[in-house]
Design an enzyme around this catalytic site. Sequence first.
Site, mmCIF file in Angstrom:
data_model
loop_
_atom_site.group_PDB
_atom_site.id
_atom_site.type_symbol
_atom_site.label_atom_id
_atom_site.label_comp_id
_atom_site.label_asym_id
_atom_site.label_seq_id
_atom_site.Cartn_x
_atom_site.Cartn_y
_atom_site.Cartn_z
ATOM 1 N N HIS A 1 0.956 -1.066 0.217
ATOM 2 C CA HIS A 1 -0.242 0.146 0.147
ATOM 3 C C HIS A 1 1.371 1.646 -0.135
ATOM 4 C CE1 HIS A 1 0.367 -0.830 4.351
ATOM 5 N NE2 HIS A 1 -0.049 0.290 4.356
ATOM 6 N N HIS B 1 1.047 5.307 1.468
ATOM 7 C CA HIS B 1 0.693 6.506 2.973
ATOM 8 C C HIS B 1 1.096 7.799 1.672
ATOM 9 C CE1 HIS B 1 -1.020 4.583 6.249
ATOM 10 N NE2 HIS B 1 0.220 3.575 5.566
ATOM 11 N N TYR C 1 3.662 9.408 11.650
ATOM 12 C CA TYR C 1 3.105 8.388 11.138
ATOM 13 C C TYR C 1 3.537 7.422 9.484
ATOM 14 C CZ TYR C 1 -0.826 5.023 10.163
ATOM 15 O OH TYR C 1 -1.195 3.614 10.462
ATOM 16 N N GLN D 1 6.175 4.494 9.231
ATOM 17 C CA GLN D 1 4.789 3.108 9.063
ATOM 18 C C GLN D 1 5.263 1.827 8.995
ATOM 19 O OE1 GLN D 1 1.566 3.495 9.429
ATOM 20 N NE2 GLN D 1 1.340 0.797 9.208
#
Length: 142
Positions: free
Chosen positions: A61, A63, A124, A128
């Site tokens: 994924h 971010h 964050y 991650q």
Amino acid sequence: MKEYQSLSHTRWDCKYHVVFTPKRRKKMIFGRLRKHIGAVLHDLANQKESVIVEGHLMLDHIHMCISIPPKYSVSHVVGFIKGKSAIAIARQLGRRKNFTGENSWARGYFVSTVGLDEEMVRAYIRDQEKEDERYDQLKLDM
């Protein structure tokens, strides 16, 4: 004092935390593709007058903290980035055909407004991968 961006009649600061995944959550963001996808995403965001402030490519994924001007909707910019990057990925993988309709990404995405917590969201996103590794270690210990 906070720096705001401006359009002809607007002062704004619109940042969003966006997460999207490859189709069937394949672990496709690695190797030679990983080297180029960041530059592709930044270029596509710039085409919509947006800026990727922070981003991180995980195996399955992506971010990003993206600043989008209020004249564009979030869905418009994210749809543009996902669609055009799918074409770029197909070209990078060497597919020889008409690239319309390429779909490397899953249909949906996650979005959240950043607001005044921008530094926390950016940290964050940066950390991650470390968090995921720590979580995986906790699962193995059980």
